[in-house]
Motif scaffolding. Structure first.
Motif, short mmCIF file in Angstrom:
data_model
loop_
_atom_site.label_atom_id
_atom_site.label_comp_id
_atom_site.label_asym_id
_atom_site.label_seq_id
_atom_site.Cartn_x
_atom_site.Cartn_y
_atom_site.Cartn_z
N LEU A 45 11.51 -19.72 -4.26
CA LEU A 45 10.82 -20.35 -3.15
C LEU A 45 10.74 -19.46 -2.00
O LEU A 45 9.60 -19.34 -1.52
CB LEU A 45 11.73 -21.44 -2.60
N GLU A 46 11.66 -18.56 -1.82
CA GLU A 46 11.36 -17.59 -0.93
C GLU A 46 10.35 -16.55 -1.02
O GLU A 46 9.71 -16.11 -0.11
CB GLU A 46 12.75 -16.67 -0.52
N GLY A 47 10.10 -16.32 -2.34
CA GLY A 47 8.99 -15.46 -2.74
C GLY A 47 7.60 -16.18 -2.47
O GLY A 47 6.67 -15.46 -1.97
N LEU A 48 7.48 -17.28 -2.71
CA LEU A 48 6.49 -18.01 -2.47
C LEU A 48 6.13 -18.11 -1.15
O LEU A 48 5.02 -17.97 -0.64
CB LEU A 48 6.57 -19.37 -3.33
N LEU A 49 7.15 -18.57 -0.27
CA LEU A 49 6.95 -18.65 1.01
C LEU A 49 6.46 -17.52 2.06
O LEU A 49 5.85 -17.36 2.97
CB LEU A 49 8.13 -19.28 1.67
N ALA A 50 7.14 -16.29 1.30
CA ALA A 50 6.82 -14.96 1.98
C ALA A 50 5.43 -14.70 1.88
O ALA A 50 4.93 -13.95 2.65
CB ALA A 50 7.65 -13.81 1.21
N LEU A 51 4.35 -15.28 0.83
CA LEU A 51 3.17 -14.87 0.72
C LEU A 51 2.17 -16.12 1.50
O LEU A 51 1.27 -15.98 1.59
CB LEU A 51 2.94 -14.77 -0.66
N CYS A 52 2.83 -17.01 2.14
CA CYS A 52 1.96 -17.90 2.91
C CYS A 52 1.86 -17.37 4.27
O CYS A 52 2.71 -16.64 4.87
CB CYS A 52 2.67 -19.16 3.08
N GLY A 53 0.75 -17.84 4.90
CA GLY A 53 0.31 -17.24 6.28
C GLY A 53 -0.62 -16.18 6.13
O GLY A 53 -1.43 -15.95 5.24
N GLU A 54 -0.57 -15.15 7.02
CA GLU A 54 -1.35 -13.92 7.22
C GLU A 54 -1.24 -12.80 6.45
O GLU A 54 0.26 -12.81 6.23
CB GLU A 54 -1.44 -13.33 8.65
N GLN A 55 -1.69 -12.51 5.36
CA GLN A 55 -1.60 -11.49 4.44
C GLN A 55 -2.70 -10.27 4.49
O GLN A 55 -3.85 -10.32 4.31
CB GLN A 55 -1.49 -11.99 2.84
N SER A 56 -2.02 -9.04 5.14
CA SER A 56 -3.18 -8.11 5.33
C SER A 56 -2.96 -7.09 3.82
O SER A 56 -2.33 -7.22 3.25
CB SER A 56 -2.48 -7.11 6.42
N TYR A 57 -4.31 -6.54 3.62
CA TYR A 57 -4.44 -5.65 2.47
C TYR A 57 -5.67 -5.05 2.70
O TYR A 57 -6.21 -4.75 3.69
CB TYR A 57 -4.70 -6.78 1.26
N SER A 58 -5.88 -3.81 2.05
CA SER A 58 -6.77 -2.89 1.94
C SER A 58 -7.67 -2.68 0.85
O SER A 58 -7.21 -3.07 -0.30
CB SER A 58 -6.02 -1.45 2.17
N HIS A 59 -9.20 -2.63 0.82
CA HIS A 59 -9.81 -2.34 0.04
C HIS A 59 -9.73 -0.88 -0.52
O HIS A 59 -10.55 0.05 -0.17
CB HIS A 59 -11.40 -2.35 0.22
N THR A 60 -8.71 -0.44 -1.28
CA THR A 60 -8.10 0.93 -1.53
C THR A 60 -9.17 1.49 -2.63
O THR A 60 -9.46 2.68 -2.47
CB THR A 60 -6.78 0.97 -2.30
N ILE A 61 -9.72 0.53 -3.78
CA ILE A 61 -10.44 1.33 -4.80
C ILE A 61 -12.00 0.86 -4.58
O ILE A 61 -12.65 -0.09 -4.10
CB ILE A 61 -10.26 0.72 -6.01
N VAL A 62 -13.02 2.01 -4.47
CA VAL A 62 -14.25 1.83 -4.41
C VAL A 62 -15.03 1.91 -6.03
O VAL A 62 -14.75 2.69 -6.67
CB VAL A 62 -14.84 3.15 -3.58
N PHE A 63 -15.65 0.99 -6.20
CA PHE A 63 -16.35 0.77 -7.83
C PHE A 63 -18.03 0.99 -7.50
O PHE A 63 -18.57 0.32 -6.71
CB PHE A 63 -16.21 -0.62 -8.05
N ASN A 64 -18.48 2.03 -8.23
CA ASN A 64 -19.71 2.22 -8.38
C ASN A 64 -20.20 1.95 -9.75
O ASN A 64 -19.83 2.62 -10.78
CB ASN A 64 -20.32 3.84 -7.99
N PRO A 65 -20.88 0.78 -10.11
CA PRO A 65 -21.29 0.52 -11.44
C PRO A 65 -22.34 1.43 -12.26
O PRO A 65 -22.50 1.09 -13.40
CB PRO A 65 -21.73 -1.12 -11.23
#
Length: 510
Positions: free
Chosen positions: A134-154
């Motif tokens: 439950l703590e793990g689930l709650l920790a992911l609630c609210g604001e979550q910052s992340y980065s577009h680290t990988i660039v894909f060229n098809p």
């Protein structure tokens, strides 16, 4: 730590490290960072004591968010798509019809084989108790910052929008196979790669195993990497992860190295596990020196290191890539002027193009024999039975196979071949084969050579060249028995598209 390095490095060396940091920023998109709001909503899949205990905690216990919970039985679960905060879960309703529900996270107490390991998908095997889950689930609630680290060229991707092989397998799925999360996944129905930045842990492994460079890291793509490598000319790059570089142990080890060999200079990468043969070759040539790894890299890179060491030893009689802990002669390492090559890749080149051009410079007109190397192959062909239908050329997206339209030749450059096998699978005549994991270190491997040719065939009506003789002969061999009763149809087999219609409707010209 920084004070110690300032003592060990002179102003020029500190300037190089600073310029590398600036190059990373120069090649990083301003929109790389993102923010997502994860609602306190969850679907719980399961039944029994553990499920009931967890549901009771979610409802009764006071916590930072008021959770909205939906409960689903395992037998009703169908599938899951999306990412943390925006999942679509498919399930069977009471009538057996498939419905969907939007949810932010999923908890499953049942071992469901078709439940992907997305961030935000929780299973009890990764937690000590219902409380910790439950703590793990709650920790992911609210604001979550992340980065577009990988660039894909098809453009050069060996998977994107390519039909599967006869056995149903995709031509290439190395990035999907090696991704430890769902940062890179594939939609096999649409044949497209799907990148989920919020699931990506920035390990860099997908970049390392991509045979064409379709996946690269923000700030550390081949163009940026080349400019950084060029700053190390005449120095010995010590490849080190940023986390290690900032640790006290590194300062001690680097002091020892510097005392024995003043040419060492840290080459700092966020994740060295992104490296592969093209990156190594770039750094070897631009620095004109052998490389040292501060720590061993992942197993997925070991084959590339082994291949490059073999090539380097055959050409220069020395080892190319060393490991800090395993090498006893690091104080003897010196730059090799004959290895130096300045080459600036363009945005239109695949990593295969870059690797081919760089290795060509070392091989020149010499013969160094065959070498075992991943994502390379030697193509064999039964040229006598090749009709130059060019389906193999259309299948190849790295230009290893091209056609010379003026002389009706099929041309092949083996150094551009990724060993994907798509040409073999596309060949209507079954005349192609591949000797996998092999590259011949000779001049011919880096030039287009003719592997099949044919005479042009002219339309019997207008004399325009429209096909090859072998292709027309094959069509005549197949269809002549069926058309033997009709001279117009027989003649149409030797006509271009424009004249074919005229002959079929007006009869054979006199």
């Amino acid at each position: 730590m920084k004070n110690i390095l300032n003592q060990l490095l002179n102003d020029e060396e500190l300037g190089i490290l600073q310029e590398c940091d600036e190059l990373t920023l120069d090649f990083t998109s301003l929109s790389k960072d993102a923010l997502s709001i994860v609602a306190p909503h969850c679907v719980v899949i399961g039944y029994g004591e553990l499920t009931d205990e967890f549901l009771t905690l979610c409802i009764d216990k006071q916590h930072s968010f008021t959770l909205e919970i939906a409960h689903l039985l395992p037998q009703d679960f169908v599938g899951l798509k999306g990412h943390l905060g925006d999942f679509t879960l498919f399930f069977k309703n009471a009538n057996g019809d498939i419905e969907s529900i939007k949810t932010a996270q999923v908890v499953s107490f049942a071992p469901l084989q078709n439940l992907p390991a997305y961030k935000g998908v929780h299973t009890p095997d990764t937690y000590d108790s219902a409380d910790s889950m439950l703590e793990g689930l709650l920790a992911l609630c609210g604001e979550q910052s992340y980065s577009h680290t990988i660039v894909f060229n098809p453009k050069y991707c060996q998977y994107q929008e390519r039909r599967p092989l006869a056995n149903g397998e995709s031509v290439c799925h190395f990035c999907v196979d090696i991704c430890p999360t769902m940062g890179v996944s594939s939609d096999d129905s649409l044949k497209i790669l799907q990148l989920s930045p919020i699931d990506c842990i920035s390990c860099g492994k997908c970049v390392s195993v991509c045979p064409t460079g379709s996946l690269q890291r923000e700030g550390d793509g081949l163009e940026a990497f080349t400019h950084k490598a060029r700053l190390y000319k005449g120095r010995i790059p010590l490849i080190v992860a940023k986390a290690d570089f900032e640790s006290p142990n590194f300062a001690k080890d680097f002091r020892t190295l510097k005392e024995h060999n003043s040419l060492f200079l840290p080459f700092v990468l966020e994740v060295p596990d992104m490296l592969n043969g093209t990156y190594f070759l770039t750094l070897l040539q631009e620095s004109s020196a052998p490389l040292v790894l501060y720590r061993p890299l992942g197993e997925h890179i070991s084959s590339d290191i082994e291949s490059l060491n073999t090539i380097y030893e055959r050409i220069f009689a020395k080892k190319a890539i060393h490991i800090f802990a395993d090498s006893q002669d690091l104080d003897m390492l010196q730059p090799l002027a004959q290895t130096h090559y300045v080459y600036t890749p363009t945005s239109n080149e695949s990593s295969k193009d870059i690797f081919s051009e760089r290795l060509r410079f070392w091989v020149k007109q010499e013969e160094y024999g065959k070498v075992k190397i991943d994502n390379c192959a030697l193509l064999s062909i039964d040229s006598k039975n090749c009709t130059l239908c060019l389906s193999c050329v259309e299948a190849c997206n790295t230009n290893a196979l091209i056609n010379n339209s003026t002389s009706f030749e099929l041309l092949y450059k083996s150094s551009l071949c990724t060993d994907c096998g798509y040409c073999v699978a596309s060949c209507a005549e079954n005349v192609l084969g591949l000797f996998s994991h092999t590259l011949n270190l000779n001049q011919q491997s880096f030039e287009y050579t003719s592997i099949a040719s044919d005479e042009p065939f002219r339309c019997v009506e207008c004399n325009k060249i429209f096909a090859t003789r072998k292709s027309i002969e094959k069509i005549k061999h197949i269809l002549s028995p069926a058309f033997s009763y009709d001279s117009s149809k027989l003649r149409s087999l030797e006509c271009c598209a424009d004249c074919k219609v005229k002959v079929m409707f007006n009869g054979v010209s006199v």
